[in-house]
Design a protein around this motif. Sequence first.
Motif, PDB file in Angstrom:
ATOM      1  N   MET A   1      -4.705  25.898   4.851  1.00  0.00           N
ATOM      2  CA  MET A   1      -5.859  25.152   5.545  1.00  0.00           C
ATOM      3  C   MET A   1      -6.718  25.710   6.402  1.00  0.00           C
ATOM      4  N   LYS A   2      -8.130  25.862   6.430  1.00  0.00           N
ATOM      5  CA  LYS A   2      -8.956  26.522   7.506  1.00  0.00           C
ATOM      6  C   LYS A   2      -9.777  25.455   8.237  1.00  0.00           C
ATOM      7  N   ALA A   3     -10.713  25.868   8.906  1.00  0.00           N
ATOM      8  CA  ALA A   3     -11.454  24.962   9.751  1.00  0.00           C
ATOM      9  C   ALA A   3     -12.854  25.556   9.934  1.00  0.00           C
ATOM     10  N   ILE A   4     -13.749  24.402   9.963  1.00  0.00           N
ATOM     11  CA  ILE A   4     -15.131  24.778  10.338  1.00  0.00           C
ATOM     12  C   ILE A   4     -15.351  24.112  11.785  1.00  0.00           C
ATOM     13  N   ILE A   5     -15.902  24.541  12.531  1.00  0.00           N
ATOM     14  CA  ILE A   5     -16.167  23.712  13.976  1.00  0.00           C
ATOM     15  C   ILE A   5     -17.924  24.067  13.921  1.00  0.00           C
ATOM     16  N   LEU A   6     -18.626  22.784  14.106  1.00  0.00           N
ATOM     17  CA  LEU A   6     -19.963  22.790  14.209  1.00  0.00           C
ATOM     18  C   LEU A   6     -20.461  22.844  15.927  1.00  0.00           C
ATOM     19  N   ALA A   7     -20.833  23.817  16.237  1.00  0.00           N
ATOM     20  CA  ALA A   7     -21.282  24.232  17.764  1.00  0.00           C
ATOM     21  C   ALA A   7     -22.571  24.723  17.956  1.00  0.00           C
ATOM     22  N   ALA A   8     -23.485  24.348  17.120  1.00  0.00           N
ATOM     23  CA  ALA A   8     -24.911  25.116  17.058  1.00  0.00           C
ATOM     24  C   ALA A   8     -25.821  24.335  18.198  1.00  0.00           C
ATOM     25  N   GLY A   9     -25.492  22.881  18.376  1.00  0.00           N
ATOM     26  CA  GLY A   9     -26.457  22.278  18.962  1.00  0.00           C
ATOM     27  C   GLY A   9     -26.677  22.486  20.621  1.00  0.00           C
ATOM     28  N   VAL A  46      -3.306  25.896  11.458  1.00  0.00           N
ATOM     29  CA  VAL A  46      -4.578  26.450  10.863  1.00  0.00           C
ATOM     30  C   VAL A  46      -4.577  27.662  11.810  1.00  0.00           C
ATOM     31  N   HIS A  47      -5.090  28.709  10.987  1.00  0.00           N
ATOM     32  CA  HIS A  47      -5.072  30.170  11.690  1.00  0.00           C
ATOM     33  C   HIS A  47      -6.431  30.707  11.518  1.00  0.00           C
ATOM     34  N   GLU A  48      -7.210  30.182  10.612  1.00  0.00           N
ATOM     35  CA  GLU A  48      -8.564  30.848  10.104  1.00  0.00           C
ATOM     36  C   GLU A  48      -9.693  29.804  10.550  1.00  0.00           C
ATOM     37  N   VAL A  49     -10.607  30.079  11.469  1.00  0.00           N
ATOM     38  CA  VAL A  49     -11.636  29.227  11.787  1.00  0.00           C
ATOM     39  C   VAL A  49     -13.143  29.897  11.916  1.00  0.00           C
ATOM     40  N   PHE A  50     -14.044  29.134  11.422  1.00  0.00           N
ATOM     41  CA  PHE A  50     -15.426  29.519  11.374  1.00  0.00           C
ATOM     42  C   PHE A  50     -16.147  28.649  12.108  1.00  0.00           C
ATOM     43  N   ILE A  51     -16.655  29.255  13.140  1.00  0.00           N
ATOM     44  CA  ILE A  51     -17.568  28.439  14.117  1.00  0.00           C
ATOM     45  C   ILE A  51     -19.039  28.523  13.943  1.00  0.00           C
ATOM     46  N   VAL A  52     -19.797  27.389  13.713  1.00  0.00           N
ATOM     47  CA  VAL A  52     -21.111  27.735  13.399  1.00  0.00           C
ATOM     48  C   VAL A  52     -21.785  27.534  14.871  1.00  0.00           C
ATOM     49  N   THR A  53     -22.291  28.604  15.203  1.00  0.00           N
ATOM     50  CA  THR A  53     -23.122  28.671  16.527  1.00  0.00           C
ATOM     51  C   THR A  53     -24.746  28.650  16.389  1.00  0.00           C
ATOM     52  N   GLY A  54     -25.296  28.485  17.523  1.00  0.00           N
ATOM     53  CA  GLY A  54     -26.746  28.268  17.491  1.00  0.00           C
ATOM     54  C   GLY A  54     -27.460  28.547  18.733  1.00  0.00           C
ATOM     55  N   PHE A  55     -27.415  27.540  19.570  1.00  0.00           N
ATOM     56  CA  PHE A  55     -28.134  27.644  20.869  1.00  0.00           C
ATOM     57  C   PHE A  55     -27.261  28.400  21.683  1.00  0.00           C
ATOM     58  N   LYS A  56     -27.746  29.638  22.383  1.00  0.00           N
ATOM     59  CA  LYS A  56     -26.848  30.319  23.003  1.00  0.00           C
ATOM     60  C   LYS A  56     -25.359  30.791  22.295  1.00  0.00           C
TER      61      LYS A  56
END
Length: 250
Positions: A1-9, A46-56
């Motif tokens: 299992m992997k992970a996506i974290i939404l951290a763009a705002g 879980v050891h593979e993570v994708f972070i969605v960035t945006g602001f800063k």
Amino acid sequence: MKAIILAAGKGTRMRELTNELPKPMLKVHGKPILEHILEGIAAAGVHEVFIVTGFKAEVIESYFGTGEKWKLKIAYGRQLVQDGTGKAPELAQDFIGSSPFFLSYGDILVRPETYQQMVHRYNEDYFSGVLTVTGSEDVTKGGLVFFDEKFSLKRLVEKPSPAQLDELQRDGWLKSGDTAWYNAGIYIFRPSLFDFTAKLQKSPRGEYELTDAISALVAAHHPIAGMEIAGRWVDVRDPEVLAKLEKEQS
């Protein structure tokens, strides 16, 4: 299992606190909110993570780097136009491949064991996903969620208006005295989610809504398990919530 974290705002409700920092980097007990989330996800295996960035974006990317310090492999994608939570996960589609994955907003704090409980719930049957909820008797708080007798998702109503609440009561979906279930913003999905985010249209508020994709999954008979979050669940939405968290024992 992997992970996506939404951290763009940006987290505009944090006022001047997010002038220099994106909201997921605000500290609780000496650590960024996002770090607490990553530690919980890593503890669930879980050891593979994708972070969605945006602001800063560079603040997040330089702090976590490749993720080695946390025994993680971290990749990033920048959401250049903040047009809703429905399209943001698509930045990670190639990264996810055929794996099931956690999807979490970058400003929600739960006990670390919550992530392990979600994996357990996901494995209880053949589910296309898990949607976490918190319970309340106040029906005006956020996304209302309705389940069948097996606590599988039947319906999701995002930020219901007073007229919609009347209709839900009239049609028997909402009964006085019953617990109202709220979308807690942490999920597990199979990659089939992307078939539905691809078809999203903008909502009346001009955004692509993740909840519309979830409703479409349910309409297409994809079983989504519900899970109540036991114990702490905090949406770190404003300075007052942050200040209260700082006063708690870690």
